[in-house]
Design an enzyme around this catalytic site. Structure first.
Site, PDB file in Angstrom:
ATOM      1  N   ARG A   1     -36.029 -20.190 -59.697  1.00 28.83           N
ATOM      2  CA  ARG A   1     -35.042 -19.758 -60.484  1.00 28.83           C
ATOM      3  C   ARG A   1     -35.189 -19.730 -61.922  1.00 28.83           C
ATOM      4  NH1 ARG A   1     -29.580 -20.970 -61.100  1.00 28.83           N
ATOM      5  NH2 ARG A   1     -30.135 -23.090 -60.872  1.00 28.83           N
TER       6      ARG A   1
ATOM      7  N   ARG B   1     -24.318 -15.745 -49.984  1.00 30.59           N
ATOM      8  CA  ARG B   1     -23.822 -15.927 -51.270  1.00 30.59           C
ATOM      9  C   ARG B   1     -22.405 -15.402 -51.156  1.00 30.59           C
ATOM     10  NH1 ARG B   1     -28.551 -18.248 -53.869  1.00 30.59           N
ATOM     11  NH2 ARG B   1     -30.622 -17.289 -53.295  1.00 30.59           N
TER      12      ARG B   1
HETATM   13  O1  F6P Z   1     -32.486 -21.159 -55.415  1.00 25.79           O
HETATM   14  C1  F6P Z   1     -33.459 -20.826 -54.441  1.00 25.79           C
HETATM   15  C2  F6P Z   1     -33.963 -19.325 -54.651  1.00 25.79           C
HETATM   16  O2  F6P Z   1     -35.242 -19.112 -53.742  1.00 25.79           O
HETATM   17  C3  F6P Z   1     -34.878 -19.380 -56.119  1.00 25.79           C
HETATM   18  O3  F6P Z   1     -35.827 -19.951 -56.321  1.00 25.79           O
HETATM   19  C4  F6P Z   1     -34.874 -17.748 -56.331  1.00 25.79           C
HETATM   20  O4  F6P Z   1     -34.917 -17.398 -57.449  1.00 25.79           O
HETATM   21  C5  F6P Z   1     -33.839 -17.154 -55.304  1.00 25.79           C
HETATM   22  O5  F6P Z   1     -33.406 -18.291 -54.718  1.00 25.79           O
HETATM   23  C6  F6P Z   1     -33.978 -16.077 -54.689  1.00 25.79           C
HETATM   24  O6  F6P Z   1     -32.749 -15.704 -54.013  1.00 25.79           O
HETATM   25  P1  F6P Z   1     -32.523 -14.372 -52.831  1.00 25.79           P
HETATM   26  O7  F6P Z   1     -33.116 -15.184 -51.516  1.00 25.79           O
HETATM   27  O8  F6P Z   1     -31.008 -14.310 -52.913  1.00 25.79           O
HETATM   28  O9  F6P Z   1     -33.452 -13.279 -53.276  1.00 25.79           O
END
Ligand code: F6P
Length: 326
Positions: A175, A75
């Site tokens: 999410r 990201r």
């Molecule tokens: O968008 C995919 C996802 O797995 C969501 O379900 C979750 O809220 C988020 O990404 C978690 O993000 P990270 O891997 O940055 O903790």
């Protein structure tokens, strides 16, 4: 419209099983149609920091069955700034890339929309996310695999829940959407699903639990979508425990294991069809669209629509869970 000779492909945001199958399909369909292909590493970060590699058909051999993404993902904060995007554009042009295929979720397509408008670049998106939260497509790449992972995990937890006569709250990802919790609950025979789309008051929750746990069962499973509103599985369990201290409750947060694993046949097929369709779309002069599948047909969904964030859940499914949990 400028002629396209070279197509760049990237994966961005949270990884999803089937992304590799999509990279393979994009690469091979592009080469089949006479385009050059370049792989961009670590999502938009690879554009900003110039991590771009030429791709041949063999670069995507033997990956259709692998989870994760061979292109890596990230990201990227820099891409959210005009300076970062300008750098990305300059690097893209210097690498000879004329068009992009981006694979990812909501954030990825939002970035693509801004970039495409700012620099007049043809961009096509593929919906790659376990959350299934993109509008205009029946499913996203990775959702089916994550659902199956949840189902397997709940099956295992059920064994211990039933042996110990416990009430389990299992938190799943999504999410701000409840697709994984809702369909995960249906697939695993859970007693209830708590999802952000339908406000469940604590009274309703008590009733749901009463409905199965107290009346006819010695163990129960409730799937809870991650959410700040409810506090997720921890928050819900805490409430229930306060009101019913005699219940033997436990919480399991499935976490990132939901994002891994070999993609299911369904996800490999969606990824392959959508990946090929992204190249067809570019050849037809389409831009700023996400490829979707609706009623088994490939559709083009404008980015602005796809990221509207209001893909509806089917409320009747909650009722079905309740009816089937007696
Ligand atoms: O968008 C995919 C996802 O797995 C969501 O379900 C979750 O809220 C988020 O990404 C978690 O993000 P990270 O891997 O940055 O903790």
């Amino acid at each position: 419209m400028a002629k396209i000779n070279c197509i760049g492909v990237l994966t961005s945001g949270g990884d999803a099983p089937g992304m590799n199958a999509a990279i393979r399909a994009v690469t091979r369909a592009a080469i089949f149609n006479g385009f050059q292909v370049k792989g961009i590493m670590r999502g938009y970060r690879g554009l900003v920091y110039n991590e771009i590699v030429p791709f041949q058909t063999q670069n995507v051999s033997n990956i259709i069955q692998q989870g994760g993404t061979i292109l890596k993902t990230a990201r990227c904060k820099e891409f959210a700034t005009p300076e970062g995007r300008k750098q990305a554009y300059d690097n893209m042009r210097a690498a000879g890339i004329d068009a992009l295929v981006v694979i990812g979720g909501d954030g990825t397509l939002t970035g693509a929309r801004v970039f495409a408008e700012e620099f007049d670049v043809p961009v096509v998106g593929l919906p790659g996310t376990i959350d299934n939260d993109l509008y205009g497509t029946d499913t996203t790449i990775g959702y089916d695999t994550a659902l199956n992972t949840i189902m397997d995990a709940v099956d295992k937890i059920r064994d211990t829940a039933s042996s110990h006569e416990r009430l389990f709250f299992i938190e799943v990802m999504g999410r701000s959407n409840g697709f994984l919790a809702l369909n995960g609950a249906l697939a695993s025979g859970a007693e209830a699903a708590i999802i952000p789309e339908m406000v469940t008051t604590m009274e309703q929750l008590d009733e749901l639990i009463d409905h199965g746990f107290r009346k006819s069962k010695n163990s129960s499973i409730v799937l809870v979508a991650e959410s700040e509103l409810t506090g997720g599985a921890m928050g819900v369990a805490q409430h229930v425990k306060e009101k019913n201290p005699h219940y033997d409750t436990r919480v399991t947060i499935l976490g990132h294991l939901q994002r891994g694993g070999s993609p299911t046949a369904a996800d490999r097929i969606y990824a392959s069809r959508m990946g090929r369709a992204s190249i067809d779309a570019l050849m037809e002069g389409q831009r700023n669209v996400m490829i979707g599948i609706k009623n088994d047909q490939i559709v083009y969904v404008p980015f602005t629509k796809a990221i509207r964030d209001d893909k509806p859940i089917n409320p009747a499914l909650l009722d079905t869970i309740k009816i089937l949990s007696i």
